[in-house]
Design an enzyme around this catalytic site. Structure first.
Site, PDB file in Angstrom:
ATOM      1  N   SER A   1       0.839  -1.199   0.000  1.00 43.40           N
ATOM      2  CA  SER A   1       0.000   0.000   0.000  1.00 43.40           C
ATOM      3  C   SER A   1       0.873   1.247   0.000  1.00 43.40           C
ATOM      4  CB  SER A   1      -0.883   0.005   1.244  1.00 43.40           C
ATOM      5  OG  SER A   1      -0.090   0.321   2.377  1.00 43.40           O
ATOM      6  N   LYS A   2       0.233   2.371  -0.227  1.00 40.50           N
ATOM      7  CA  LYS A   2       0.956   3.639  -0.225  1.00 40.50           C
ATOM      8  C   LYS A   2       1.628   3.860   1.130  1.00 40.50           C
ATOM      9  CE  LYS A   2      -0.059   8.576  -0.661  1.00 40.50           C
ATOM     10  NZ  LYS A   2       1.184   8.961  -0.053  1.00 40.50           N
ATOM     11  N   ARG A   3       0.935   3.441   2.181  1.00 37.67           N
ATOM     12  CA  ARG A   3       1.489   3.627   3.523  1.00 37.67           C
ATOM     13  C   ARG A   3       2.825   2.899   3.709  1.00 37.67           C
ATOM     14  NH1 ARG A   3      -2.329   1.629   7.266  1.00 37.67           N
ATOM     15  NH2 ARG A   3      -3.702   1.667   5.457  1.00 37.67           N
TER      16      ARG A   3
ATOM     17  N   ASP B   1       5.442   5.131   2.338  1.00 40.16           N
ATOM     18  CA  ASP B   1       5.695   6.283   3.210  1.00 40.16           C
ATOM     19  C   ASP B   1       6.521   5.859   4.422  1.00 40.16           C
ATOM     20  OD1 ASP B   1       4.212   7.772   1.483  1.00 40.16           O
ATOM     21  OD2 ASP B   1       2.374   7.747   2.697  1.00 40.16           O
TER      22      ASP B   1
END
Ligand code: GLU
Length: 503
Positions: free
Chosen positions: A262-264, A267
């Protein structure tokens, strides 16, 4: 392959294209090129609520940057256009009505509130509400109501959706190139909505109608669409159309190997999950991209190709042409593919070596104000000496600043090792040898200084270490004689004098 290969990448413009979407596009592209087929871009924007400004342009820019442009699609070779589903709106209703006429679909008038109440009621009993053969006659639709009631509702302009009438007690035999044969009991399927009350088709209907009208031969898409396959098969059958072949690509997993990327994760662990930088038009939030982070398109493509596919050999480096040659859907795995951000760095280091020094020099110059007045040819020569150690253009400055500016300090630990009692004398003599050297090439200097070292029986390190420190400020960098040759006689002598002054 007997029929013409026509494949499509069919993203919804709901935000920036995730790296997994790029992988889907790439596999479609490779398959198309391998079979002299056509790679099509279709924009699936029937869900107006989720439409995001700029997302379509982003998708096209991302494909172009990766070097995998579409052959046919939005604003390009519009043979089967338009390619935006919002512009094909007028087309879908007749197909939904055709299914009603064939007894394969029906009008449903249940209000959102009524359906919600059913859902809640089921939840309280620990069950899930499914709208299908087992309860459809108890709900409000053209199967449970009589013809007059239905006509009255339609004439009164009541909201309705059109649902697919999923059969009871049948076994579907689905085929997937990657997963093999899949059997599905139709009793577990629900009567999916094909056409919505807002006058738009759902994804399922628009997708099947368009794949048919656009003569798609193979549907290659992510595993998250596998649960829709049973419905899609049935829709082809209901229309009496020949279904394309299907291939569902494996999930892309987090670096830990557990769960979907996921994008998380990006990050948290500091890597991009998008090909290009994206600025959210509503929040102005910026998401980093592989391109802006300094990755070469070749690295991204080579890396993505290995997310779920492998050539069956040890070879890892594949240009796009080599991928087209080697690619085969039969060699795509079922199991999820772990996303390893270190591996893409490894590819980038490799493709760094294959870039033209002149291109790298331009990119490097654009990054550093210190290089504004420096000739790109000189920068290119410096890059040739240091790029072996670089993964990104942004690594160049640390690796090469001393080719452009004299060191202002000397690494303390290295100084202790390199600067001894006799160092001053040694460096003074080295400076005069360099001064006197006529034929100023790295090779000539090397011969002369090494000759002098040997004939005077001085330890090699006693000369080379302080000399390197004088020029670089640390014990790093390429061959000392290459450095001397590059920075020139005058600068070399100046730097040696500088260090002597500090001793
Ligand atoms: N619009 C769907 C998506 O966003 C397309 C799925 C498919 O390829 O059928 O991924």
């Amino acid at each position: 392959m007997t029929k013409d290969v026509r494949v499509r990448f069919a993203p919804s413009p709901t935000g920036p294209l995730h790296i997994g979407g790029v992988r889907t596009a790439l596999f479609n592209y490779l398959f198309a090129k391998k079979h002299n087929g056509t790679f099509i871009l279709r924009i699936e924007d029937t869900d107006q609520n989720r439409y995001v400004e700029g997302a379509e342009k982003y998708i096209i820019d991302a494909l172009n940057w990766c070097g995998i442009p579409f052959d046919e699609g939005v604003d390009k070779n519009e043979k089967f256009g338009p390619y935006r589903q919002s512009e094909r709106k007028h087309l879908y209703k007749q197909y939904a009505e055709e299914l009603i006429a064939k007894g394969k679909a029906y009008y449903a008038f249940d209000t959102a509130e009524a359906l919600d109440a059913h859902r809640k009621d089921h939840e309280e009993k620990g069950k899930t509400f499914i709208y299908n053969w087992h309860n459809r006659l108890k709900l409000s639709n053209s199967l449970s109501l009589n013809a007059e009631e239905v006509k009255a509702k339609l004439d009164a302009g009541e909201d309705y959706v059109i649902r697919f009438k999923s059969p009871q007690d049948e076994t579907l035999h689905l085929k997937d190139i990657i997963r093999g044969d899949i059997k599905i009991d139709t009793n577990i399927l629900d009567d999916k909505v094909l056409f919505k009350s807002d006058g738009m088709p759902t994804y399922h209907l628009a997708n099947i109608v368009d794949d048919h009208l656009m003569e798609i031969s193979h549907v290659i898409r992510g595993e998250e669409w596998l649960p829709s396959l049973a419905l899609h098969y049935q829709l082809y059958e209901a229309f009496g159309w020949e279904a394309p072949e299907f291939a569902h690509l494996p999930l892309i997993l987090k670096p830990t190997g557990k769960g979907k990327l996921s994008k998380r994760d990006g990050d948290k662990l500091g890597f991009p999950v998008f090909p290009l930088k994206w600025t959210d038009p509503k929040t102005n939030e910026v998401s980093r991209g592989y391109k802006e982070d300094g990755y070469f398109a070749e690295s991204v493509v080579n890396f993505l190709a290995f997310l779920g596919w492998n050539p069956g050999t040890e070879q890892e480096i594949f240009s796009l042409d080599a991928l087209i040659e080697a690619f085969d859907l039969e060699r795509v795995n079922k199991a999820g593919a772990r996303f390893d951000p270190d591996k893409i760095k490894w590819f980038n280091h490799h493709y760094m070596q294959e870039q033209f020094n002149e291109d790298l020099a331009e990119a490097f110059k654009a990054q550093r104000w210190e290089l504004a007045d420096i000739d790109v040819n000189y920068i290119a020569m410096v890059i040739d000496l240091v790029k072996e150690r670089a993964t990104f253009v942004s690594d160049f400055w640390d690796l090469s600043h001393y080719f452009f500016t004299a060191p202002t300090e000397y690494d303390a630990k290295a100084s202790k090792k390199a600067f001894k009692d006799g160092t001053k004398d040694i460096l003074t003599q080295v400076a005069s040898i360099i001064e006197a050297n006529e034929d100023f090439t790295a090779e000539a200097l090397q011969n002369e200084i090494k000759g002098w070292i040997t004939s005077n029986e001085i330890g090699f390190g006693q000369v080379m270490m302080p000399l390197r420190l004088a020029l670089v400020g640390a014990l790093q960098g390429p061959d000392v004689f290459d450095i001397i040759y590059m920075i020139g006689k005058e600068e070399t002598i100046k730097r040696i004098q500088n260090v002597i002054a500090t001793l």
